[in-house]
Design an enzyme around this catalytic site. Structure first.
Site, PDB file in Angstrom:
ATOM      1  N   GLN A  96       0.818  -1.211   0.000  1.00 12.62           N
ATOM      2  CA  GLN A  96       0.000   0.000   0.000  1.00 12.62           C
ATOM      3  C   GLN A  96       0.850   1.257   0.000  1.00 12.62           C
ATOM      4  O   GLN A  96       2.078   1.211   0.143  1.00 12.62           O
ATOM      5  CB  GLN A  96      -0.912  -0.015   1.228  1.00 12.62           C
ATOM      6  CG  GLN A  96      -0.156  -0.116   2.548  1.00 12.62           C
ATOM      7  CD  GLN A  96      -1.067  -0.366   3.737  1.00 12.62           C
ATOM      8  OE1 GLN A  96      -1.190   0.472   4.615  1.00 12.62           O
ATOM      9  NE2 GLN A  96      -1.695  -1.550   3.770  1.00 12.62           N
ATOM     10  N   HIS A  98       0.245   5.792   0.975  1.00 15.84           N
ATOM     11  CA  HIS A  98      -0.650   6.842   1.459  1.00 15.84           C
ATOM     12  C   HIS A  98      -0.356   8.164   0.745  1.00 15.84           C
ATOM     13  O   HIS A  98       0.797   8.448   0.410  1.00 15.84           O
ATOM     14  CB  HIS A  98      -0.486   7.046   2.965  1.00 15.84           C
ATOM     15  CG  HIS A  98      -0.607   5.792   3.768  1.00 15.84           C
ATOM     16  ND1 HIS A  98      -1.736   5.020   3.795  1.00 15.84           N
ATOM     17  CD2 HIS A  98       0.286   5.161   4.578  1.00 15.84           C
ATOM     18  CE1 HIS A  98      -1.550   3.975   4.584  1.00 15.84           C
ATOM     19  NE2 HIS A  98      -0.327   4.036   5.065  1.00 15.84           N
ATOM     20  N   GLU A 116       3.850   8.322   8.505  1.00 11.54           N
ATOM     21  CA  GLU A 116       3.813   7.514   9.714  1.00 11.54           C
ATOM     22  C   GLU A 116       5.206   7.016  10.075  1.00 11.54           C
ATOM     23  O   GLU A 116       6.154   7.167   9.300  1.00 11.54           O
ATOM     24  CB  GLU A 116       2.876   6.319   9.518  1.00 11.54           C
ATOM     25  CG  GLU A 116       3.291   5.393   8.377  1.00 11.54           C
ATOM     26  CD  GLU A 116       2.213   4.393   8.001  1.00 11.54           C
ATOM     27  OE1 GLU A 116       1.311   4.121   8.802  1.00 11.54           O
ATOM     28  OE2 GLU A 116       2.269   3.882   6.867  1.00 11.54           O
ATOM     29  N   HIS A 174       4.802   0.432   0.985  1.00 17.97           N
ATOM     30  CA  HIS A 174       5.201  -0.301   2.183  1.00 17.97           C
ATOM     31  C   HIS A 174       4.217  -1.422   2.483  1.00 17.97           C
ATOM     32  O   HIS A 174       3.086  -1.437   2.001  1.00 17.97           O
ATOM     33  CB  HIS A 174       5.293   0.644   3.398  1.00 17.97           C
ATOM     34  CG  HIS A 174       3.988   1.326   3.727  1.00 17.97           C
ATOM     35  ND1 HIS A 174       3.545   2.446   3.060  1.00 17.97           N
ATOM     36  CD2 HIS A 174       3.036   1.034   4.646  1.00 17.97           C
ATOM     37  CE1 HIS A 174       2.381   2.828   3.564  1.00 17.97           C
ATOM     38  NE2 HIS A 174       2.042   1.984   4.516  1.00 17.97           N
ATOM     39  N   ARG A 194      -4.494   0.527  -1.481  1.00 17.69           N
ATOM     40  CA  ARG A 194      -3.937  -0.809  -1.680  1.00 17.69           C
ATOM     41  C   ARG A 194      -3.620  -1.013  -3.155  1.00 17.69           C
ATOM     42  O   ARG A 194      -4.441  -0.705  -4.028  1.00 17.69           O
ATOM     43  CB  ARG A 194      -4.922  -1.889  -1.235  1.00 17.69           C
ATOM     44  CG  ARG A 194      -5.299  -1.873   0.227  1.00 17.69           C
ATOM     45  CD  ARG A 194      -6.099  -3.132   0.569  1.00 17.69           C
ATOM     46  NE  ARG A 194      -6.820  -2.974   1.821  1.00 17.69           N
ATOM     47  CZ  ARG A 194      -8.111  -2.667   1.900  1.00 17.69           C
ATOM     48  NH1 ARG A 194      -8.817  -2.513   0.802  1.00 17.69           N
ATOM     49  NH2 ARG A 194      -8.691  -2.530   3.069  1.00 17.69           N
TER      50      ARG A 194
END
Length: 327
Positions: A96, A98, A116, A174, A194
């Protein structure tokens, strides 16, 4: 009233989860199965509640909104900026990526983007994860691999052990692989694209939805994974390491045997997530006990506080632009 607010988590039962959060932290998990435990969250997809004191039973979001000056101090936000989780990867997560704030705002109803970091609490022998693409992989090569069903051939797999940490900026491909228990500090966003899910199906025989084109659009193809270099320092009886520092968050790990004083970086909120051991937080109005698996919101107006015991915890907050966390 200003005091350290312990929280009740929200559990997410995705197909890749397991029972580690129940076994290790004795979490009250439905059916003893969970993939994620949203420990400190004001996100609408998982609102944590206060577990102690005057605000017990209220959502953390409502406490902050109703007592903004006490909770946030001089730093205010249009959207509460951080979310803290435990992740139990009994099986592989999807591959996936982001988006950043700009893309998310335009395509996801004003959502924040998602940068993150991960801290590895436990890892089974041979554990690994996907951290970016193989160096030099172009957008065209990536698209070709996706279309040919050969995406794993362009992924950068890295070995993982207990105590490792990884910074995952938005746009980074990642995936957490099986056998890992991870603490995640991230922007307060639930937007995930995804691109590959190992052709798995759910209990009803359905494959999970992919967002391949959006993923291709937001991937940073020039991202180059770097060896992580921690900045270490001492605070009382604690050994401390600055695990991550960016515009969205700073994360410091404390390994404590004894006691240490903690001075906030200006008048701002902080979040603590305890990964090992047990002890006590002491502040001007009293004290609270904490143990492995507990999470605590530290209001901005609490001021200086102390930790005592034998425990490991992660301390996170939003730094100011240009602020130096460790000299």
């Amino acid at each position: 009233m200003v005091y350290p607010i312990k929280t009740n988590p929200v559990f997410k039962q995705y197909i890749w989860g397991g029972d580690t959060l129940k076994k290790k932290y004795n979490k009250d998990i439905p059916d003893n199965f969970a993939a994620e435990s949203w420990e400190l969250s004001c996100h609408s997809d998982g609102l944590c509640t206060a577990a102690n004191g005057e605000y017990k039973g209220q959502t953390l979001k409502s406490v902050i909104e109703n007592h903004t000056d006490e909770m946030l101090g001089r730093f205010k936000y249009e959207q509460f900026p951080l979310l803290v989780k435990f992740l139990d990867a009994k099986n592989k997560l999807s591959v996936q990526v982001h988006p950043d704030d700009t893309y998310a705002a335009a395509h996801e109803n004003g959502s924040l983007g998602k940068t993150e970091m991960w801290y590895v609490i436990d890892a089974k022998p041979g554990a690994k994860l996907v951290y970016g693409l193989k160096p030099g992989t172009s957008k065209e090569e990536f698209e070709s691999a996706v279309n040919d069903g050969q995406i794993e051939s362009v992924l950068n797999f890295v070995p993982v052990k207990k105590g490792d940490s990884f910074f995952i900026p938005c746009g980074t491909v990642h995936a957490i692989c099986e056998g890992l228990l991870i603490a995640e500090i991230q922007q307060s966003s639930n937007t995930t694209y995804r691109v590959y899910d190992y052709d798995r199906t759910d209990a009803n025989g359905n494959k999970r939805e992919l967002q391949t084109q959006k993923a291709i659009d937001v991937i940073n193809y020039s991202f180059a994974p770097k060896a992580h270099s921690e900045k270490s320092f001492a605070s009382g009886d604690a050994s401390c390491s600055l695990l991550s520092e960016c515009e969205y968050f700073a994360v410091i790990k404390y390994s404590l045997k004894g006691s240490c004083k903690i001075t906030p970086f200006g008048e701002r909120f902080e979040m603590l997530i305890c990964t090992e051991g047990n002890g006590t937080l002491l502040y001007s109005g009293g004290s609270i006990d904490i143990k492995a698996g507990d999470s605590v919101f530290i209001p901005a107006k609490l001021g200086k506080y102390s930790a005592r015991g034998k425990l490991e915890f992660l301390r996170s907050f939003v730094p100011s632009k240009g602020e130096r966390i460790v000299e």
